[in-house]
Design an enzyme around this catalytic site. Structure first.
Site, PDB file in Angstrom:
ATOM      1  N   SER A 333      -5.632  19.942  -0.849  1.00 51.32           N
ATOM      2  CA  SER A 333      -6.626  19.202  -0.066  1.00 51.32           C
ATOM      3  C   SER A 333      -6.873  19.772   1.324  1.00 51.32           C
ATOM      4  CB  SER A 333      -6.192  17.746   0.067  1.00 51.32           C
ATOM      5  OG  SER A 333      -5.957  17.214  -1.230  1.00 51.32           O
ATOM      6  N   ASP A 372      -8.039  11.042  -9.588  1.00 50.10           N
ATOM      7  CA  ASP A 372      -7.765  11.033  -8.161  1.00 50.10           C
ATOM      8  C   ASP A 372      -6.269  10.897  -7.988  1.00 50.10           C
ATOM      9  OD1 ASP A 372      -9.532  10.395  -5.440  1.00 50.10           O
ATOM     10  OD2 ASP A 372      -7.446   9.688  -5.337  1.00 50.10           O
ATOM     11  N   HIS A 378     -10.100   4.837  -4.100  1.00 48.25           N
ATOM     12  CA  HIS A 378     -10.195   4.529  -2.676  1.00 48.25           C
ATOM     13  C   HIS A 378     -11.329   3.541  -2.384  1.00 48.25           C
ATOM     14  CE1 HIS A 378      -7.451   7.874  -1.670  1.00 48.25           C
ATOM     15  NE2 HIS A 378      -8.020   8.449  -2.715  1.00 48.25           N
ATOM     16  N   CYS A 391      -9.698  11.593  -0.428  1.00 50.10           N
ATOM     17  CA  CYS A 391     -10.236  11.099  -1.689  1.00 50.10           C
ATOM     18  C   CYS A 391     -10.718  12.252  -2.560  1.00 50.10           C
ATOM     19  CB  CYS A 391     -11.416  10.151  -1.394  1.00 50.10           C
ATOM     20  SG  CYS A 391     -12.252   9.639  -2.906  1.00 50.10           S
TER      21      CYS A 391
END
Lengths: 651, 379
Positions: A333, A372, A378, A391
């Site tokens: 991420s 996810d 989320h 997210c």
């Protein structure tokens, strides 16, 4: 010719005179031959013989150049030259070599195992030569010898300068080390026409700064001509024409490394495999470069035994690998802020546009379910929240909207998939995937096709995308400066050993990533929100004296190359299957002084990495850490570093 | 033919007075001056070559003085006496050579010396004089040029000692004995066709000797001459180092005591056989040429004296002594400068070594005797 002849005195006199005249001519001719020979030797070939005569009487003794120091940004010594003590023996001055060697063993300064080899060594040299019979004496051994000194005429302690790294294994991957000049080194030096500068040198830089700045550090060896006789013995005799060529000392190399920051970063990784790279985003100076586990570079100077080297090479944790520039991991991420900025800049999305995150994502017309990291999702998120909470669904959608070409093209501006051109060699460039890359990478036509699903995983930093910690730190520093991409570098200046004159190297701006200030603000604000609950990195902001902008990341296990047996693997199998934990950060968020990337192999997620990043930022920006439960590392006057191990919490 | 005493300048008178004294001593002034200069030159070079060792220089001077005494003594001996004892000397010499060969054989290895307890000497050195004397004695009463029977006898006179010396083994001295005898025969008017024939036969014999008789170390010397670089630290070392010494001396040399090749001991045998390289290094082409010209002067004067003698024995012996002297010079200088193979021939009057110094000066003593006693023969 009759048997009886009458002597003809006048005739015989004339005959003799003729012969004498002939002899005189022959003598004249032969004398001319001799003088002609002398003319050939002494006039025509004078230069040749004069040179040979010079070579005969003169022996060239090399004078090694003093190697430059390696310093940190505040002048703390990272690599220096220290005298190493050795015992040397001059055979002709030793009354009884055998008894002397035995006695040296008795007093414990010569290992018994070395006796045969030492005996051979001493015999192989000329009797007046000083032969080193024991290298690198310890203080205790020096003391032992000193006490018995009177027993050993012809045996003495000599000093030689050798490379010394006062902090041992600390910063070893940035510094590299020196070791004996190998055959391939000689070939390379010969090719580069540098060999003559190494007449008196036995060590050469092998990795890191020591290798990449070898030419600067080494200088030029000099030489001194000494008069010798036919036996090679030095002769004390006046001579005006003996040349001395003074050595030119190497230059000191000043790095951007901040030793305290480096130590704090290393402290966080004690007992773990991982890497930290911290960069001053305003000029690209590398402030800390850590790869754990490390190794002590000092023994390389004296030469490792085969067993010692094998132990390092075959270690399951590959200490010789510089993970900071050679470890390749999926960035996870940590790429999300950069992708978000791309989506805005390329006009694909807006900051306000929302996405409902149910915890999974489907590509239109496909049954494949992309999960996810938070199973229940989320809820409805806009861009900043998507970054703050990392997210995945939001970025699955954004990346498939951008398409692989734009995604890949945009991330190239952040230096992914290409070498950063840092000033030490060995860097890997990772992979920035694209349809073109895939086509080149695979042979099989079916494998060459780029699938839309691959763009989806690309959007959260998985799939084919792999990067080095250095590249990630570089990306963080581009985010920090809102677009300024400086080439990362360890060395910032050279310093003359004699005059102390500084010769700074100007920073090199590679490019400026173009995006509007509003868009930069969204990306950075998202990273600031990461540091506030319920952002994924909020714990590391607690108690901080400045605002951090950060981003966590996890990377699916992608073990670095290693040589391990199945059995060894088995014992650590479960731990080594954990995800790698990433954290990138810069601070202070509005006027960043430092950007940092931390990866902990099998660290599960980025939280532990975030603790390290916080301490690194503290140390560099404030000059001390603000986590009182962990004592900071201390550099003892001897150069040794005292570090209390830390156990960063899993959460 | 003494010059009449003239009334003239004071120096002329002094000169004439010296000439009278020399005449009374049966010595030749110019030859004496030439020999003296060469000996002096040699002592100076020896001073440098020995590492400024005065003991060596004094020792060399004593040997020169001994040689001078021998020269003066022999100058007094009448040629007729020399002629009478020639054959006896030859026979004694041959006997001693055989003795040396036998003891050498028993002792295994090269044996050149005869140790009489109080003195050690080389019989082959005697032969250097005895062979030309005997040849001259043989030819004295015979018509010249010699007929083939004479040549046969001469061959025995020359070749027996030559062979006995070579098998010691001492190729160098053997060759010199051969040359000394041959020179007498050539001066006696041996026809050039015979000379060339003998040279051809000699070449054939040389080839034969090469394949069947020469010792390996002797062959090695020849190989080394042809290509010194092939054996840099072995036999080639001498030649390479001496050529470096000479060549690096240049035109005017490095200066006395300053030759690195000699002073730093790169040059082997620098006080004896290779002293000419010291001359070349420290005194340059200039010094070496002066030394060579001194030698040529001595040989020229000796040859002139030989021509002036009045009987066959005197002419042949004197001529042979003169030419042999030059042969020594040529062989030594040629060897040291790399023209000829390394053979143990010293540089006359300059190389440090007693036997050779005394033998050479003794030879010149004989030569002076032959010249200064000529009137007696003429009358």
């Amino acid at each position: 010719m009759g048997t009886v002849s009458i002597k003809d005195h006048w005739g015989e006199q004339r005959l003799f005179e003729q012969r004498a005249v002939a002899a005189a001519f022959v003598i004249a001719a032969l004398t001319l031959v001799l003088i002609g020979r002398l003319v050939v030797l002494q006039i025509l070939r004078y230069d040749y013989y004069a040179e040979l005569s010079q070579g005969n009487r003169v022996r060239v003794e090399p004078l090694p150049a003093q190697r430059g120091l390696i310093l940190d940004r505040k002048g703390l010594v990272l690599a220096e030259n220290r005298p190493a003590f050795q015992i040397e023996l001059v055979r002709e001055r030793v009354p009884d070599v055998e008894a002397t060697l035995k006695r040296l063993i008795e007093i414990g300064v010569l290992p018994l195992d070395d006796l045969d080899e030492t005996r051979k060594l001493v015999k192989s040299r000329r009797s007046f030569e000083s032969v080193p019979i024991r290298l690198r004496l310890t203080d205790v051994e020096i003391a032992r010898f000193a006490v018995h000194r009177f027993e050993f005429p012809g045996v003495d302690i000599a000093t030689r300068l050798t490379r010394f790294y006062p902090h041992g294994e600390h910063a070893v991957h940035a510094l590299g080390y020196v070791a004996a000049i190998s055959e391939s080194d000689v070939k390379k030096l010969e090719k580069d026409k540098l060999l003559s500068k190494y007449a008196g040198t036995s060590l050469i830089g092998k990795l890191g700064i020591e290798a990449s700045y070898e030419e600067v550090l080494h200088g030029v060896d000099g030489s001194r001509q000494i008069l010798v006789n036919a036996a090679g013995r030095s002769v004390q005799r006046e001579s005006k024409d003996l040349d001395v060529l003074d050595p030119i000392a190497g230059r000191d190399v000043i790095t951007g490394i901040d030793l305290p920051t480096q130590l704090v970063a290393e402290q966080g990784l004690i007992g773990r495999r991982g890497a930290v790279v911290a960069i001053d985003p305003n000029n690209g100076d590398v402030v800390a470069m850590v790869s754990t586990p490390g190794f002590d570079p000092n023994p390389f100077g004296r030469g490792l035994t085969t067993a010692e080297y094998a132990a390092l090479r075959d270690n399951i944790d590959v200490p010789l690998l510089n993970r900071a520039i050679r470890g390749e991991y999926p960035p996870g991420s940590t790429v999300k802020p950069a992708i978000a900025l791309g989506g805005l800049t390329l006009g694909i999305t807006t900051p306000q546009r929302t996405k409902s995150c149910p915890g999974y994502f489907y590509l239109p017309g496909s049954g494949h379910r992309f999960r996810d990291w938070r199973p229940h999702g989320h809820g409805v998120v806009e861009m900043e929240t998507a970054i703050a909470q990392s997210c995945d669904v939001y970025f699955y959608e954004l990346s498939s909207m951008m398409g692989v070409d734009k995604l890949s093209g945009w991330l190239a501006h952040f230096g992914l998939g290409q070498p950063t051109n840092i000033d030490i060699s060995g860097e890997r460039k990772g992979i920035l995937p694209s349809p073109a890359w895939k086509k080149a990478r695979f042979k099989n036509a079916a494998d060459q096709v780029w699938f839309p699903g691959e763009t989806v995983s690309f959007g959260i930093g998985q799939g084919y995308l792999v990067v080095t910690p250095l590249q990630v730190a570089h990306m963080a520093s581009i985010l920090a400066t809102r677009g300024k991409s400086y080439e990362p570098r360890l060395v910032t200046a050279f310093r003359d050993q004699g005059t102390g004159k500084l010769d700074p190297i100007p920073p090199k701006l590679i490019e400026t990533v173009e995006a509007s200030p509003e868009n930069w603000k969204v990306a950075v604000d998202g990273m600031i929100k990461v540091m506030k609950a319920p952002g994924t990195g909020w714990r590391s902001q607690v108690g901080a004296q400045f605002q951090i902008a950060g981003k966590t990341g996890t990377a699916q296990v992608f073990t670095v190359k290693q040589h391990e047996s199945y059995k060894e693997m088995e014992s650590r199998l479960s731990e080594r299957l954990y995800d790698h934990g990433w954290f990138i950060a810069f601070a202070p968020a509005e006027a960043p002084k430092l950007a940092v990337a931390v990866i902990i192999e099998n660290g599960k997620h980025g939280t532990a990495a975030a603790v390290i990043a916080r301490r690194v930022l503290d140390q560099f920006i404030l000059g001390h850490t603000t986590t009182p439960d962990i004592p900071p590392p201390v550099v003892a006057p001897s150069g040794e570093v005292v570090v209390a191990p830390t156990a960063p919490g899993d959460e | 033919m003494y010059e009449p005493i003239e009334v003239g300048s004071r120096s002329r008178r002094t000169f004439s007075a010296a000439g009278r004294i020399l005449g009374a001593l049966k010595l030749d002034g110019p030859l004496l001056v030439g020999l003296g200069l060469i000996t002096l030159f040699g002592l100076v070079v020896l001073y440098s070559a020995s590492g400024q060792n005065w003991n060596r220089v004094i020792d060399g001077a004593i040997r020169a003085a001994l040689g001078g005494v021998a020269m003066c003594a022999l100058a007094q001996v009448k040629p007729a006496f020399l002629r009478r004892i020639a054959l006896l000397m030859w026979i004694m010499g041959v006997v001693l050579l055989i003795v040396v060969d036998i003891t050498g054989h028993i002792g295994k290895g090269a044996q050149r010396w005869l140790d009489l307890g109080f003195i050690r000497f080389q019989p082959s050195e005697i032969m250097k004089l005895a062979v030309p004397m005997t040849c001259a004695w043989w030819l004295h009463d015979r018509a010249l040029p010699p007929d083939w029977k004479s040549l046969l006898v001469l061959a025995v006179i020359i070749l027996v000692p030559t062979a006995l010396t070579i098998i010691q083994p001492d190729l160098g001295t053997g060759g010199l004995i051969l040359i000394g005898g041959m020179l007498v025969v050539i001066l006696a008017g041996l026809q050039f066709r015979v000379i060339f024939g003998l040279a051809a036969a000699g070449a054939a014999a040389g080839w034969f000797a090469w394949h069947y008789f020469l010792y390996d170390y002797q062959k090695q010397r020849v190989f080394t001459l042809l290509d010194p670089e092939s054996d840099k630290l072995g036999a080639g070392y001498h030649i390479i180092q001496s050529q470096i010494a000479i060549g690096s001396g240049g035109v005017f040399g490095k200066g006395l005591l300053n030759g690195s090749q000699g002073q730093l001991e790169f040059l082997p045998e620098r006080t004896t056989d290779f002293i000419f390289a010291m001359v070349g290094e420290e005194l340059g082409l200039f010094g070496a040429a002066i030394l060579l010209l001194l030698y040529v002067f001595v040989v020229g004067r000796a040859l002139y004296l030989a021509v002036e003698t009045q009987d066959t024995f005197a002419r042949l012996l004197a001529g042979s002594i003169a030419l042999t002297f030059f042969v020594y010079v040529f062989i030594n200088a040629g060897m040291v400068s790399g023209l000829l193979p390394v053979v143990g021939v010293p540089l006359p009057l300059v190389s440090y070594g007693g036997t050779s110094m005394v033998t050479l000066l003794a030879g010149f003593g004989i030569l002076m005797s032959l010249y200064s006693h000529r009137k007696l023969v003429a009358s």
